[in-house]
Design a protein around this motif. Structure first.
Motif, PDB file in Angstrom:
ATOM      1  N   LEU A  74      -7.845  76.096  45.299  1.00 46.41           N
ATOM      2  CA  LEU A  74      -6.948  75.003  44.637  1.00 46.41           C
ATOM      3  C   LEU A  74      -6.016  75.449  43.517  1.00 46.41           C
ATOM      4  CD1 LEU A  74      -6.673  71.909  45.144  1.00 46.41           C
ATOM      5  CD2 LEU A  74      -8.258  71.448  43.465  1.00 46.41           C
ATOM      6  N   ASN A  75      -6.510  76.221  42.910  1.00 44.12           N
ATOM      7  CA  ASN A  75      -5.769  76.638  41.584  1.00 44.12           C
ATOM      8  C   ASN A  75      -4.714  77.508  42.014  1.00 44.12           C
ATOM      9  OD1 ASN A  75      -7.487  75.100  39.510  1.00 44.12           O
ATOM     10  ND2 ASN A  75      -8.528  77.236  39.180  1.00 44.12           N
ATOM     11  N   TYR A  76      -4.945  78.336  43.023  1.00 46.29           N
ATOM     12  CA  TYR A  76      -3.972  79.379  43.590  1.00 46.29           C
ATOM     13  C   TYR A  76      -3.072  78.390  43.994  1.00 46.29           C
ATOM     14  CZ  TYR A  76      -1.811  82.470  46.578  1.00 46.29           C
ATOM     15  OH  TYR A  76      -0.899  83.655  47.117  1.00 46.29           O
ATOM     16  N   SER A  77      -3.254  77.551  44.970  1.00 46.36           N
ATOM     17  CA  SER A  77      -2.329  76.663  45.790  1.00 46.36           C
ATOM     18  C   SER A  77      -1.413  76.184  44.869  1.00 46.36           C
ATOM     19  CB  SER A  77      -3.055  75.870  46.706  1.00 46.36           C
ATOM     20  OG  SER A  77      -3.846  76.239  47.551  1.00 46.36           O
ATOM     21  N   THR A  78      -2.026  75.179  43.740  1.00 46.59           N
ATOM     22  CA  THR A  78      -1.173  74.736  42.667  1.00 46.59           C
ATOM     23  C   THR A  78      -0.345  75.537  42.059  1.00 46.59           C
ATOM     24  OG1 THR A  78      -2.989  73.079  42.294  1.00 46.59           O
ATOM     25  CG2 THR A  78      -1.594  73.269  40.726  1.00 46.59           C
ATOM     26  N   ASN A  79      -0.782  76.595  41.446  1.00 48.69           N
ATOM     27  CA  ASN A  79       0.026  77.700  40.660  1.00 48.69           C
ATOM     28  C   ASN A  79       1.265  78.200  41.988  1.00 48.69           C
ATOM     29  OD1 ASN A  79      -1.271  77.508  38.475  1.00 48.69           O
ATOM     30  ND2 ASN A  79      -2.692  79.078  39.017  1.00 48.69           N
ATOM     31  N   ALA A  80       1.166  78.326  43.132  1.00 54.41           N
ATOM     32  CA  ALA A  80       2.154  78.601  43.955  1.00 54.41           C
ATOM     33  C   ALA A  80       3.028  77.860  44.139  1.00 54.41           C
ATOM     34  CB  ALA A  80       1.511  79.120  45.251  1.00 54.41           C
ATOM     35  N   LEU A  81       2.759  76.425  43.970  1.00 51.99           N
ATOM     36  CA  LEU A  81       3.614  75.115  44.322  1.00 51.99           C
ATOM     37  C   LEU A  81       4.588  74.977  42.954  1.00 51.99           C
ATOM     38  CD1 LEU A  81       4.556  72.797  45.602  1.00 51.99           C
ATOM     39  CD2 LEU A  81       2.636  71.460  44.657  1.00 51.99           C
ATOM     40  N   LEU A  82       3.867  75.218  41.973  1.00 45.07           N
ATOM     41  CA  LEU A  82       4.683  75.186  40.556  1.00 45.07           C
ATOM     42  C   LEU A  82       5.645  76.369  40.555  1.00 45.07           C
ATOM     43  CD1 LEU A  82       1.751  74.548  37.997  1.00 45.07           C
ATOM     44  CD2 LEU A  82       3.494  72.814  38.501  1.00 45.07           C
ATOM     45  N   SER A  83       5.085  77.439  40.881  1.00 50.05           N
ATOM     46  CA  SER A  83       6.088  78.631  40.856  1.00 50.05           C
ATOM     47  C   SER A  83       7.233  78.342  42.022  1.00 50.05           C
ATOM     48  CB  SER A  83       5.338  80.017  41.407  1.00 50.05           C
ATOM     49  OG  SER A  83       6.040  80.998  41.647  1.00 50.05           O
ATOM     50  N   THR A  84       6.994  77.819  42.951  1.00 46.69           N
ATOM     51  CA  THR A  84       7.966  77.495  43.892  1.00 46.69           C
ATOM     52  C   THR A  84       9.189  76.694  43.297  1.00 46.69           C
ATOM     53  OG1 THR A  84       6.675  77.772  45.829  1.00 46.69           O
ATOM     54  CG2 THR A  84       8.622  76.569  46.413  1.00 46.69           C
ATOM     55  N   PHE A  85       8.702  75.542  42.716  1.00 46.64           N
ATOM     56  CA  PHE A  85       9.791  74.665  42.039  1.00 46.64           C
ATOM     57  C   PHE A  85      10.352  75.673  41.183  1.00 46.64           C
ATOM     58  CE2 PHE A  85       7.375  71.317  44.221  1.00 46.64           C
ATOM     59  CZ  PHE A  85       8.721  70.691  44.572  1.00 46.64           C
TER      60      PHE A  85
END
Length: 158
Positions: A40-51
């Motif tokens: 869950l943390n990895y997915s959230t960080n990847a989403l933030l990174s995308t934006f």
């Protein structure tokens, strides 16, 4: 004269293996929760990174960047992709589409035709396992992108 053997008997080895097995079984749920929290943390960080990458690229190249949520592809100068892992469910507020556009000013738009910046919306990433839910919410407010901590038993926007 009798020879003395050094080592363990079969019974001692079996008892030791049984104790190790019991500890391993007790540690398994903790290990699974740790893995799911990491996912869950990895997915959230990847989403933030995308934006963030889309914002920086839009400003640097002075063009609109397409952000594709839950689509696979290769990032290029005009497009960023965020693929949701199988165990994560993505939901949004305000009927946010899964394709967004970042303009060179750092604002997110719903479409290329409508240049009105989206003021505020949220994207929630939720992981559910054995009736236990954990979620993280990414909040996007004009030019500010933030994420909250992990919330247990809440996979619905209120």
């Amino acid at each position: 004269m009798q020879k003395s053997y050094k080592g363990f008997t079969l019974a001692e080895l079996l008892v030791a293996m049984a104790i190790i097995s019991i500890f391993a079984v007790m540690a398994l749920p903790f290990s699974l929760n740790l893995y799911q929290g990491h996912q869950l943390n990895y997915s959230t960080n990847a989403l933030l990174s995308t934006f963030i990458q889309a914002s920086e690229s839009a400003k640097l190249n002075n063009n609109v960047i397409t952000i594709n949520l839950n689509k696979e592809g290769r990032d290029d100068d005009h497009t960023r992709y965020y693929t949701i892992p199988n165990s994560i469910v993505l939901s949004t507020t305000q009927d946010v589409p899964l394709t967004l556009y970042m303009n060179p000013n750092g604002y997110i738009q719903k479409s290329l035709e409508d240049s009105t910046p989206m003021q505020e919306f949220k994207i929630q990433l939720c992981h559910e396992n054995n009736n236990e839910q954990t979620s993280r919410t990414v909040s996007i407010q004009t030019k500010l992108i933030t994420s909250d901590g992990v919330v247990k038993n809440n996979c619905n926007f209120t």
